[in-house]
Design a protein around this motif. Sequence first.
Motif, PDB file in Angstrom:
ATOM      1  N   ILE A  13      33.459  17.203  78.524  1.00 43.51           N
ATOM      2  CA  ILE A  13      34.078  16.851  77.243  1.00 43.51           C
ATOM      3  C   ILE A  13      35.591  16.886  77.423  1.00 43.51           C
ATOM      4  O   ILE A  13      36.127  17.865  77.911  1.00 43.51           O
ATOM      5  CB  ILE A  13      33.693  17.858  76.140  1.00 43.51           C
ATOM      6  N   ARG A  19      31.874  14.707  72.515  1.00 43.33           N
ATOM      7  CA  ARG A  19      30.818  13.859  73.077  1.00 43.33           C
ATOM      8  C   ARG A  19      29.612  13.967  72.161  1.00 43.33           C
ATOM      9  O   ARG A  19      29.493  14.886  71.357  1.00 43.33           O
ATOM     10  CB  ARG A  19      30.436  14.338  74.487  1.00 43.33           C
ATOM     11  N   VAL A  20      28.682  13.036  72.343  1.00 49.05           N
ATOM     12  CA  VAL A  20      27.504  12.999  71.485  1.00 49.05           C
ATOM     13  C   VAL A  20      26.269  13.439  72.267  1.00 49.05           C
ATOM     14  O   VAL A  20      26.091  13.054  73.423  1.00 49.05           O
ATOM     15  CB  VAL A  20      27.285  11.572  70.944  1.00 49.05           C
ATOM     16  N   VAL A  21      25.444  14.257  71.628  1.00 48.38           N
ATOM     17  CA  VAL A  21      24.122  14.567  72.172  1.00 48.38           C
ATOM     18  C   VAL A  21      23.105  13.868  71.271  1.00 48.38           C
ATOM     19  O   VAL A  21      23.084  14.083  70.062  1.00 48.38           O
ATOM     20  CB  VAL A  21      23.869  16.089  72.205  1.00 48.38           C
ATOM     21  N   ARG A  22      22.320  12.963  71.870  1.00 44.06           N
ATOM     22  CA  ARG A  22      21.298  12.230  71.118  1.00 44.06           C
ATOM     23  C   ARG A  22      20.067  13.101  70.992  1.00 44.06           C
ATOM     24  O   ARG A  22      19.559  13.597  72.008  1.00 44.06           O
ATOM     25  CB  ARG A  22      20.901  10.953  71.866  1.00 44.06           C
ATOM     26  N   THR A  23      19.555  13.297  69.784  1.00 40.23           N
ATOM     27  CA  THR A  23      18.306  14.033  69.649  1.00 40.23           C
ATOM     28  C   THR A  23      17.371  13.230  68.759  1.00 40.23           C
ATOM     29  O   THR A  23      17.794  12.278  68.093  1.00 40.23           O
ATOM     30  CB  THR A  23      18.508  15.422  68.999  1.00 40.23           C
ATOM     31  N   VAL A  30      29.568  17.217  69.888  1.00 38.14           N
ATOM     32  CA  VAL A  30      29.975  18.458  70.549  1.00 38.14           C
ATOM     33  C   VAL A  30      31.469  18.361  70.846  1.00 38.14           C
ATOM     34  O   VAL A  30      31.914  17.457  71.543  1.00 38.14           O
ATOM     35  CB  VAL A  30      29.175  18.688  71.844  1.00 38.14           C
ATOM     36  N   GLN A  54      33.855  10.679  66.709  1.00 41.45           N
ATOM     37  CA  GLN A  54      34.883   9.688  66.993  1.00 41.45           C
ATOM     38  C   GLN A  54      36.235  10.080  66.400  1.00 41.45           C
ATOM     39  O   GLN A  54      37.202   9.333  66.488  1.00 41.45           O
ATOM     40  CB  GLN A  54      34.469   8.316  66.429  1.00 41.45           C
TER      41      GLN A  54
END
Lengths: 108, 812
Positions: A13, A19-23, A30, A54
């Motif tokens: 990061i 950053r993105v965590v896809r779930t 994050v 963003q």
Amino acid sequence: MTDWIEVGVLEDIPCLGARVVRTAVGDIAVFRTAGDEVFALRDACPHKGGPLSQGIVHGKRVTCPLHNWVLELGDGSALAPDVGCTPYYPVKIENGVISLSLQPQSAL
Amino acid sequence: MKEKLVLVGNGMAGVRTLEELLKLAPDKYDITVFGAEPYGNYNRILLSPVLAGEKTIDQIMLNDKQWYADNGITLHCGKEITHIDRRNRKVVAADGTEAAYDYLLLGTGSNPFIIPVPGHDLPGVVTFRDIRDVDLMLDASSKHKHAVVIGGGLLGLEAANGLMLQGMNVTVVHIMDTLMERQLDKESGTMLRKSLEERGMNFYMPAQTVAITGEDRVRGVRFKDGSELYADIVVMAVGIRPNMELAKKSGIHCERGIVVNDTLQTYDPRVYAVGECVQHRGQAYGLVAPLFEQAKVCANHLAHLGYARYEGSVTSTKLKVTGIDLFSAGDFTGDDTTEEIVMKDAARGMYKKIVLKDNRIQGAVMYGDTVDGAWYFQLMRDGTDISAFRDALMFGESHLGDAGHGGQNKAASMSDSMEVCGCNGVCKGTIVKAITDKGLFTLDEVRAHTKASSSCGSCTGLVEQIMASVLGGGYSAAPKEKPLCKCTELTHETVRQTIRSKYFASVAEVMRELNWHTSDGCHSCRPALNYYLLCGWPGQYRDDPQSRFINERAHANIQKDGTYSVVPRMWGGLTTPNELRTIADVVDKFKIPTVKVTGGQRIDLLGVKKEDLPAVWADLNKGGMVSGHAYAKGLRTVKTCVGKEWCRFGTQDSTSMGVLLEKRTWGSWMPHKFKMAVSGCPRNCAEATIKDFGVVAVESGWELHVGGNGGVKIRATDLLCKVTTDAEVEEYCYAFIQFYREDAYYLERTAPWIERVGLEYVKKRVVEDAEGRKVLAQRFLDSQQYAQIDPWQDRASHDVEKHEFIPLKKVG
């Protein structure tokens, strides 16, 4: 008992970035602060659902890219006078490895 | 142990200083407050509406007792300090209460001036200063019929209006022959008198009071010429005097008020003073806006930050009498070095006078139609050169064109349900309610609480007007020297100059060296600093992506659903079958939902997923297309007409000129977006006269136009000059851009920039100074070698900022 899921290392990061965590239940943003603290919020502003990942990170806050709401990274609450909050997720860092709990928490 | 701060005077200026101080240094002091009145801090300027029965005391409270408790402040209400023991650093109250201090803040306010005529101490003679006075007047109005108000100034007229609304028969006595002579000229003073008379107010003027008659209470007023008036109560409202008795008694240097320097410090370095009790550079202020500016500076020094400076205030006045619109600011009398523009329509009850000196507003008086008061005031304080719109100045800001507010610019006459802010859907009633309920005083506060004027800003004037009509004399538009953002007290100008003079090389260094209040700024200052550094040190400064708004970081425009739009460059609006085929293929391949032609003669692909961006760009690159920077604070498009190659009217090859200019200027970062156009003849099909830089071909060469805007506020360009050769068009274009890049504030388009600095200033650098123009143009071209790198290709093929476009992880 919290289930921790490893998502990456601190260096993944950018400093003052996210950053993105896809779930399966939606995106989690994050964030990393200037002091290398890491926070996780649902990637949706309580205002109009803007992607917080963003936004611009400053202090322990993030500004939503859509309409400039400012949210506390610690608990997802909006900075007054705006009212609202987005769920946050517990984060731990061990030896530079970031883990999340997928149990959403709310400041409310 | 914490240091001790004692405030003497529980009024608006003193408490505002504490509020500012708590923001800067919440834990620095143990704070104790002494107030002679038995209340918390209330909004003194709203006493008139209380007297008029339009508001209650509760509605004008600013800080109730709970506020003091919440902030750990010890409050002594109803205790008057009678002695300052400066040697032992303590204050003593009339009842013997003592408090020690490390720093003392005096906010003792002012006293109403009582004319020392016989009978001035009779029961029934009141002043108009605090809640007690209002209670006395309200009580008298319920028992008696006739009131005489001595003083035809702001305060006297507001008192008279209040008493009249309470059912009394009111006569205003004034020593001059014009009402409010310090704020109004003879014309507008006469119009004011006429409309107050129409409401039933009586006037007795000019008349000098020599005695107040009566034995056990007031019976009447006697004048120098021997005439008399009958009165049950007499209100003395002839002015205020700084209350400096306590300071004087304690040996602190006083003249007409407690003398303070630019840090609000008195001659005793442990003692500060703010508000109506002080004299600063020979001036004493009685309006609330200057007091708040003082509070801010004083707090800065009490917090030991030590850099803010109070340099005096320019004030404006409004009368808080419902239904009467009156505005005055600055020097409206003028002399033989000034010019006047006057407009009068007596039948409509409308009068406007603007005093100009060297094409800058010196002062203004308005009666009847005051909607543009805030605008004139802003122009006056900014010292804006008005020559460019002098012919339209009298007709107001709305006359210059304001999208979305046509014909609705009358704040006072608007109903509560009328929309003020079209972006955020905020009605007038919501704004009025927030101002009164939450005790808001500044534009920033209103923006934060209501969102009005916080998006495109086109309704700012209207919001300020509403604030002025609610707060009356208490409101003054945002201070002239606006800080860059809430993280600093410094202005754009200062920050930028310091970056250059001290050779600051990074955002962090600027913040550290200039004592930013926050550790790493905010979404307002970081992009501004990043730009100033980038513009100042091209080729050396390394761009900080985290200090860029997402659009400039992702090189695409974020949409409301979090997807992005992609606009490839089409040089001068020209395209080819191959480009169109490539676009069509990309749209199919990535299932892009919407394709739209833009206003800048390009094609917009809407609804692209962020992860797809690099692949979309790779395909567009392969088709020969690069980023159109539709997301950038920088060059957007160069719109062209077909020109003489095809058009039967064309005089020059506008399309080639457009392509050339775009090829040279693309990729440059600027304070805000920048649009150009080139038209091939004066029919101007490319609409060059609403662009930042517009070129219009004429038979003999080219006209160059600057500072146009077709958006929020329509502004036609100013003619910069005419040139004959293509090379000249280029040189002027690059020089103008570079001057704008180096001189305008971040997020300032060319239109407001030129209105702020004046066209002459721009002409001087870009037209008259040939040598300077060449230098500017060259500096622009030099910086372009570092800027003209296609960001799409970097990311599509060279993995630049790769992390931006891929998720950290996918779970489940």
